[in-house]
Design a protein around this motif. Structure first.
Motif, PDB file in Angstrom:
ATOM      1  N   ASP A 121       0.967  -1.011   0.163  1.00 28.98           N
ATOM      2  CA  ASP A 121       0.186  -0.021  -0.179  1.00 28.98           C
ATOM      3  C   ASP A 121       0.842   1.293   0.065  1.00 28.98           C
ATOM      4  O   ASP A 121       0.974   2.111   0.854  1.00 28.98           O
ATOM      5  CB  ASP A 121      -1.036  -0.018   1.209  1.00 28.98           C
ATOM      6  CG  ASP A 121      -1.857   1.056   1.407  1.00 28.98           C
ATOM      7  OD1 ASP A 121      -2.226   1.656   0.328  1.00 28.98           O
ATOM      8  OD2 ASP A 121      -2.371   1.636   2.343  1.00 28.98           O
ATOM      9  N   VAL A 140      -4.071  -8.440  -5.600  1.00 29.36           N
ATOM     10  CA  VAL A 140      -5.455  -7.847  -5.639  1.00 29.36           C
ATOM     11  C   VAL A 140      -6.467  -8.629  -6.520  1.00 29.36           C
ATOM     12  O   VAL A 140      -7.688  -8.651  -6.101  1.00 29.36           O
ATOM     13  CB  VAL A 140      -4.896  -6.459  -6.536  1.00 29.36           C
ATOM     14  CG1 VAL A 140      -6.550  -5.947  -7.158  1.00 29.36           C
ATOM     15  CG2 VAL A 140      -4.328  -5.524  -5.913  1.00 29.36           C
ATOM     16  N   ASN A 184      -3.431   4.579   1.332  1.00 29.40           N
ATOM     17  CA  ASN A 184      -4.880   4.953   1.670  1.00 29.40           C
ATOM     18  C   ASN A 184      -5.595   3.582   2.467  1.00 29.40           C
ATOM     19  O   ASN A 184      -6.803   3.587   2.284  1.00 29.40           O
ATOM     20  CB  ASN A 184      -5.432   4.977   0.280  1.00 29.40           C
ATOM     21  CG  ASN A 184      -5.831   3.783  -0.543  1.00 29.40           C
ATOM     22  OD1 ASN A 184      -4.806   2.976  -0.327  1.00 29.40           O
ATOM     23  ND2 ASN A 184      -6.003   4.059  -2.056  1.00 29.40           N
ATOM     24  N   SER A 185      -4.727   2.954   2.922  1.00 32.14           N
ATOM     25  CA  SER A 185      -5.140   1.543   3.731  1.00 32.14           C
ATOM     26  C   SER A 185      -6.182   0.430   2.871  1.00 32.14           C
ATOM     27  O   SER A 185      -6.672  -0.196   3.350  1.00 32.14           O
ATOM     28  CB  SER A 185      -6.153   2.131   4.896  1.00 32.14           C
ATOM     29  OG  SER A 185      -5.366   3.028   5.682  1.00 32.14           O
ATOM     30  N   GLU A 186      -5.871   0.589   1.560  1.00 33.33           N
ATOM     31  CA  GLU A 186      -6.373  -0.309   0.728  1.00 33.33           C
ATOM     32  C   GLU A 186      -5.489  -0.651  -0.393  1.00 33.33           C
ATOM     33  O   GLU A 186      -4.613   0.000  -1.041  1.00 33.33           O
ATOM     34  CB  GLU A 186      -7.589   0.235   0.139  1.00 33.33           C
ATOM     35  CG  GLU A 186      -8.275  -0.712  -0.877  1.00 33.33           C
ATOM     36  CD  GLU A 186      -9.458  -0.133  -1.518  1.00 33.33           C
ATOM     37  OE1 GLU A 186     -10.075  -0.537  -2.665  1.00 33.33           O
ATOM     38  OE2 GLU A 186      -9.946   1.332  -1.103  1.00 33.33           O
ATOM     39  N   SER A 235      -4.426  -1.896  -3.939  1.00 35.42           N
ATOM     40  CA  SER A 235      -5.254  -1.852  -5.257  1.00 35.42           C
ATOM     41  C   SER A 235      -4.136  -1.928  -6.488  1.00 35.42           C
ATOM     42  O   SER A 235      -3.034  -1.635  -6.088  1.00 35.42           O
ATOM     43  CB  SER A 235      -6.332  -0.600  -5.233  1.00 35.42           C
ATOM     44  OG  SER A 235      -5.566   0.460  -5.236  1.00 35.42           O
TER      45      SER A 235
END
Length: 813
Positions: free
Chosen positions: A743, A796, A747-749, A751
């Motif tokens: 990450d 992902v 943004n704590s996600e 992707s």
């Protein structure tokens, strides 16, 4: 002759003695009798006998009825700091009365009346203050014997001072004469109303001569520009006591001129030449400029004090335990930085705060002081209690902790006269207290004003530039100080001043100073040296340093005058580039003893932004030298001597693991973590490095703080190899956050965006630093490559259920 005859009778007597002296001549006089004013003053001295100097020592009385206003209460409370220890000493009232008669002063062909701060006897300025202290409980207010003592000592000092200046060039310096004038003028300002007209005229003649000598000199700051500030108050008191408008104009204009000459770098006063700096000495300068500011009430003088206070405020780094610290590696002679400067008192800080908002925070916080100091704004009950206690304890040393009391006789005796230019002065915050100051402070406290905290604790963020010397920044999570100024060529012993362009400090509110440059101070018995126990590898300064094949050291820290470029983008970003040479230039100060024979240059780029401080250090050479080692040095602050939590915890990151740092080389280090007050700061490398801790911890008996260098290898090999034609290292310093592998966007996600950021970093389209760089290295091999982006995409879309560097994957393996 009656010892205590009326003034008119005394006047007739000394006039008769003066006329008699014209007939007999001054041949027997040991006090110089060259100028008419000197003859007049010595004749007057001969009219006194021991009874004129008798003082009945009495205690100071606590008089609660005096404190009818908050201002009267607060000004007296300031005066009683540390049980009155910072008040002018009353030694001149406690010594033997017989020491002031002319036969006692003139003995054995010698004049026995050495006075001043370091005289071992007393300072007549301080005695004059006691007879001027208009407090009902002061038994010495307007005391005739006290007036006589102060004046006799000052008159002798005046005559001998001018005689010395006329016969010797050794003391014809404005920083010395300014000290003489301040003492001589203040005494006269106080005692003038008690003197006969012709004695006033005689003393004023001598005082004018000192005034004229001083104002004819250039303020060179030979011994340090802090001493040049002594003269500012002296000029004012001389002009006011003589009551001459022309002198008043000259005093103000010369004071402005002096400050304009000695102020450098948008906030400090030069030390030992135009290329020196010592921020600890600024404390002495602030003490005397604050005194002058409260006397002159002049916007120009106030402005110089404000600049000095502003620099000090921005150098002040608050520790989580309430202590203050500051960098000092650039200092000429002392260990301490701005926050722990010299001649500190709570009263001095109040005096500066009376002139400028830049110092208001010192009323509430200030340096860490002993239990006898009160920090903050006391209420009326607290002030009354503190004043009563201070007076009681200073009258009688009930606990044996004081070296003297107000009403105990002193056995001090004068030595043969010699010039003494140092002085303590009065307590201007109390003596020149501005009406309504307590209410002003109360209003700030009631409103929760940001002025109650130093700049590093205020919002919003800032980037401030101080001349050619400092860039100071505060972003949301950290603060930093970059030094780019010059250092002194040589002064005292050892190595006086270190930089060449360096990150002086990296600070966080929760963890305090993580990186801090310090000086051992050339004035001290244990000073920085090129070799030995205080040698180059212990210097607490960020630098490129090394040794040649013979073990001779060299360092960018002694490039005294680096070339500097700055780009400031509002409050968002600052880029500072410094460059210079290491070798035979500038007297080989960066490579003594011929340690470097070829052409060697360095460049350092500091980028300060919200994400952290990114440093790129680069060295280029012609390869002519053989070196035994080459390192980028980083001074990590371990702790202050008074802190009990132990040293900072330093760790290396190797692969996915954090391991304790040691003095042995460790390869494959991708990051360094330093933890103080349980708050970590990380130094993340652009690529893995070989690192170790310096073999010794920096410390100084004068201060006791502890700093240890991280040594980052720039050779990539053991010593005994050619100096590389190009060596470079890049790293980012930032507060550690919760690291999520995969990450880098933060943004704590995890992707596809994160994979794209990795590829952009690899392609050079944007740079990932700090935690973002660590998060991007999902393989844990210390490098960010397309393979890391591939792993992120696989995670992902669900092909893999953990990333290689993640602790879950490590456990599963």
């Amino acid at each position: 002759i009656l010892p205590l005859m009326p003034c008119a009778s005394r006047y007739r007597l000394h006039l008769w003695l003066f006329l008699a002296s014209l007939l007999t001549g001054p041949a027997m006089a040991q006090i110089p009798q060259v100028h008419p004013y000197q003859i007049t003053l010595r004749t007057y001295l001969g009219t006194f006998d021991e009874a004129d100097f008798e003082v009945d020592l009495q205690p100071i009385v606590y008089d609660p009825g005096y404190f009818t206003t908050k201002d009267a209460l607060h000004r007296t409370w300031i005066l009683m700091e540390d049980r009155g220890r910072k008040m002018p000493a009353n030694t001149g009232l406690r010594v033997d009365a017989g020491l002031f008669t002319l036969p006692s002063i003139e003995r054995d062909g010698t004049v026995y009346m050495q006075v001043g701060r370091n005289s071992g006897f007393f300072d007549p300025l301080e005695t004059a203050w006691w007879v001027a202290w208009d407090y009902p409980g002061n038994p010495y207010f307007q005391h005739p014997a006290g007036i006589n003592r102060a004046f006799i000592a000052a008159a002798v000092d005046l005559i001998l001072t001018e005689h010395n200046l006329e016969t010797s060039a050794a003391n014809r310096r404005s920083d010395y004469i300014g000290g003489y004038l301040a003492r001589l003028a203040y005494v006269y300002y106080v005692v003038k109303p008690s003197l006969p007209p012709d004695i006033q005229s005689a003393y004023e003649d001598g005082l004018r001569r000192i005034f004229d000598r001083l104002t004819a000199l250039y303020p060179s700051g030979n011994g340090g520009a802090d001493m040049e500030t002594f003269q500012l108050a002296g000029l004012w008191y001389a002009a006011e006591a003589i009551d001459d408008d022309d002198l008043r104009t000259r005093a103000l204009n010369h004071s402005r001129y002096v400050l304009n000459v000695i102020m450098k770098g948008d906030g400090y006063f030069h030390e030992h030449g135009d290329d020196g700096i010592d921020l600890s000495y600024e404390g002495i300068a602030q003490r005397f400029i604050a005194w002058a500011a409260l006397l002159y009430n002049d916007a120009t003088i106030d402005g110089y004090l404000e600049k000095s206070a502003r620099l000090k405020a921005h150098q002040t780094l608050p520790e989580p335990d309430g202590r203050f610290t500051s960098p000092s590696h650039f200092n000429t002679g002392t260990v301490w930085g701005s926050a722990t400067d010299q001649w500190h008192t709570y009263a001095r800080d109040h005096a500066v705060a009376m002139t400028t908002d830049e110092a208001k925070y010192l009323v509430w916080t200030g340096r860490v002081l002993g239990s006898t100091y009160f920090q903050g704004l006391p209420d009326e009950a607290q002030m009354r209690s503190d004043i009563a206690l201070a007076i009681s304890q200073r009258n009688a040393d009930t606990d044996g902790s004081l070296s003297w009391t107000w009403n105990a006789a002193s056995t001090a005796v004068p030595k043969a006269w010699s010039p003494q230019h140092w002085l303590n002065g009065i307590v201007p915050a109390a003596d020149l207290y501005p009406a309504g100051f307590y209410d002003q402070l109360s209003a700030l406290a009631s409103s929760g004003s940001a002025l109650m905290s130093p700049p590093m604790l205020r919002e919003p963020g800032f980037i401030e530039v101080f001349g050619d010397d400092f860039v100071v920044a505060r972003f949301g999570t950290y603060g930093a100080i970059v030094h780019t100024g010059t250092t002194v060529a040589a002064w005292a012993d050892g190595v006086p001043g270190l930089s060449g362009g360096a990150l002086s400090a990296f600070w966080t509110e929760e963890g305090g100073a993580a990186l801090l440059g310090m000086s051992r101070g050339a004035q001290n018995a244990v000073s920085d040296q090129w070799t030995g126990a205080q040698g180059w590898d212990t210097w607490a300064v960020q630098a490129i340093s090394g040794v040649n094949a013979a073990g001779q050291p060299f360092s960018s820290a002694r490039n005294r005058m680096p070339t500097v470029e700055r780009t400031i983008e509002g409050t968002e970003r600052a880029t500072v580039i410094v460059s210079g040479a290491i070798g035979s230039h500038d007297g080989a100060r960066s490579a003594p003893g011929g340690a470097i024979a070829g052409d060697v240059a360095y460049t350092r780029t500091f980028t300060l932004a919200e994400s952290g401080v990114t440093v790129t250090s680069t060295l280029v050479s012609d390869g002519a030298d053989v070196v035994g080692g080459l390192w980028e040095m980083l001074p990590l602050y371990l702790r202050d001597a008074g802190q009990t939590d132990g040293d900072a915890r330093i760790e290396w990151r190797v692969g996915p693991d954090w391991i304790p740092a040691t003095t042995d080389f460790q390869t494959g280090v991708t990051a360094i973590r330093s933890t103080r007050f349980e708050q970590p700061v990380q130094i993340v490398f652009e690529e893995p490095r070989r690192v170790k801790l310096s073999p010794a911890v920096w410390t100084s008996p004068a201060m006791g703080a502890r700093v240890q260098n991280v040594m980052i290898d720039l050779l990539g090999a053991d010593g005994g190899v050619a100096m590389p034609t190009l060596a470079s290292v890049t790293y980012t310093i930032a507060p550690a956050s919760s690291l999520v592998y995969g990450d880098p966007s933060g943004n704590s996600e995890i992707s596809a965006l994160d994979a794209a950021l990795v590829l952009e970093h690899v392609a050079g389209q944007q740079f990932l630093g700090g935690d973002a760089l660590l998060a991007a290295d999902v393989t844990g091999n210390g490098l960010v490559t397309p393979l890391d982006a591939s792993y992120i995409l696989q995670f992902v879309v669900g092909i893999i259920d953990c990333l290689p560097a993640d602790s879950a994957c490590i456990t599963a393996r």
